[in-house]
Design a protein around this motif. Structure first.
Motif, PDB file in Angstrom:
ATOM      1  N   GLY A  18      40.213  51.585  36.880  1.00 36.24           N
ATOM      2  CA  GLY A  18      40.476  51.853  35.464  1.00 36.24           C
ATOM      3  C   GLY A  18      41.078  50.690  34.707  1.00 36.24           C
ATOM      4  N   ALA A  67      43.368  54.746  39.054  1.00 39.65           N
ATOM      5  CA  ALA A  67      43.169  54.837  37.608  1.00 39.65           C
ATOM      6  C   ALA A  67      44.101  55.864  36.980  1.00 39.65           C
ATOM      7  CB  ALA A  67      41.716  55.197  37.311  1.00 39.65           C
ATOM      8  N   TRP A 124      39.932  60.794  33.090  1.00 40.21           N
ATOM      9  CA  TRP A 124      39.357  60.288  34.343  1.00 40.21           C
ATOM     10  C   TRP A 124      38.510  61.372  34.995  1.00 40.21           C
ATOM     11  CZ3 TRP A 124      40.032  55.385  34.040  1.00 40.21           C
ATOM     12  CH2 TRP A 124      41.223  54.840  33.527  1.00 40.21           C
TER      13      TRP A 124
END
Length: 252
Positions: free
Chosen positions: A51, A79, A87
Motif C-alpha cells: 500500500g 497496507a 483495502w
C-alpha cells in the motif's frame, strides 16, 4: 518490484521486507504515477502490495477515495497499518466495481503476473468496467525487446536490514528461460539469523506492445499515450518499459 509478491508474500514476515527491497528512493514509477493519482478523485490500485503508493498519496493530501487490491494476505496486512484507505484482499476476478474509479493503476510490473490470455482478458474487462467514462488505466510492463531477464543472476543479490536489525539477502535466478511469452525464476531469501532459507517461485509474462494494444482494444480500452521509460521518453525497441495510459474507447 512487485513481481516478488507471489504466494510467499502471504507470509507477513517477508511482506514486511518488501519495501526494504524496493525503497521509495528507487521507485521511479512512483514519481511518474503520483501526479496522476493526486489528480484523480477515486483511485483503485490493483496489486497494491504494502500500500506504499496509496499511503504516500494520503500523506500528500489526497482527500478522495483510495482503494488498494491485492491477493497476498501478508501484503494487505502491511497496507492495513493505515485505516483511512480502503483495502481489499482479492483480485480482479473476485470484485465487481461498476464505473467507480477515475483511475485504475498497476505499479511494480504487477501487470506481468497476468500470464494466460484468459487472465488478461478477464482482468482488462474488469478494469474497463471499474472506470468512470473519463477514467484512466495506467500501468507498465517490461519491454521484452530489452531482455531484462538476462541480468537476473544470483551474483546480483541485494542485501537489506529488516526491522529487527537482521541482514537479509535476496538473490534471483532464472529457472526457465524466455520462451517467447514468459520467464520463470526464483527469489531466494536468506539470513544468518534464520533457521532456513525461503524460496519464492514466479512466472512473468513479457508482452509485445502490438499484442498489448490488441488485448486493450478487445476490452474496450484505447491507448492514449505510451512511454519507454519513467522520464517519459518515447517507446522504442531499446526502451526498458512499456508505460501505458489508456481510456475507454468511444462507442460507435
Amino acid at each position: 518490484m512487485h513481481d516478488m509478491a507471489d504466494r510467499l508474500f502471504a507470509d507477513t514476515t517477508l511482506a514486511a521486507l518488501y519495501d526494504s527491497f524496493c525503497p521509495r528512493g528507487r521507485r521511479d514509477d512512483f514519481d511518474f504515477y503520483m501526479p496522476v493519482v493526486m489528480a484523480a478523485e477515486a483511485v483503485l490500485d490493483v496489486g497494491c502490495g504494502t500500500g506504499a503508493m496509496l499511503h504516500e498519496a494520503r500523506d500528500a493530501g489526497h482527500q478522495g477515495r483510495l482503494c488498494g487490491l491485492d491477493p497476498a494476505f501478508g501484503m494487505i496486512e502491511q497496507a492495513r497499518k493505515r485505516s483511512d484507505i480502503e483495502w481489499v484482499l482479492g483480485d480482479l476476478t473476485s470484485c465487481a466495481w461498476g464505473a467507480e474509479f477515475d483511475l485504475v493503476v498497476m505499479t511494480g510490473h504487477a501487470f506481468q503476473v497476468l500470464i494466460e490470455d484468459a487472465d488478461l482478458r478477464t482482468s482488462l474487462t474488469a478494469i474497463a468496467a471499474a472506470l468512470t467514462p473519463s477514467g484512466v488505466f495506467a500501468f507498465e510492463t517490461r519491454n521484452p525487446k530489452a531482455r531484462e531477464w538476462e541480468r537476473w543472476k544470483p551474483e546480483h543479490a541485494a542485501l537489506v536490514t529488516d526491522p529487527d536489525g537482521r541482514t537479509v539477502r535476496m538473490s534471483r535466478q532464472i529457472e526457465a528461460p524466455f520462451d517467447g511469452n514468459v520467464v520463470s525464476f526464483s527469489h531466494t531469501f536468506s539470513s544468518p539469523d534464520w533457521d532456513q532459507v525461503e524460496v519464492s517461485h514466479s512466472t512473468l509474462r513479457f508482452i509485445e506492445a502490438e499484442l498489448l494494444a490488441r488485448f486493450l482494444a478487445e476490452a474496450g480500452l484505447e491507448i492514449e499515450t505510451q512511454f519507454g521509460d519513467w522520464d517519459r521518453s518515447p517507446l522504442t525497441d531499446a526502451s526498458p518499459e512499456i508505460i501505458t495510459l489508456a481510456r475507454l474507447a468511444e462507442k460507435a
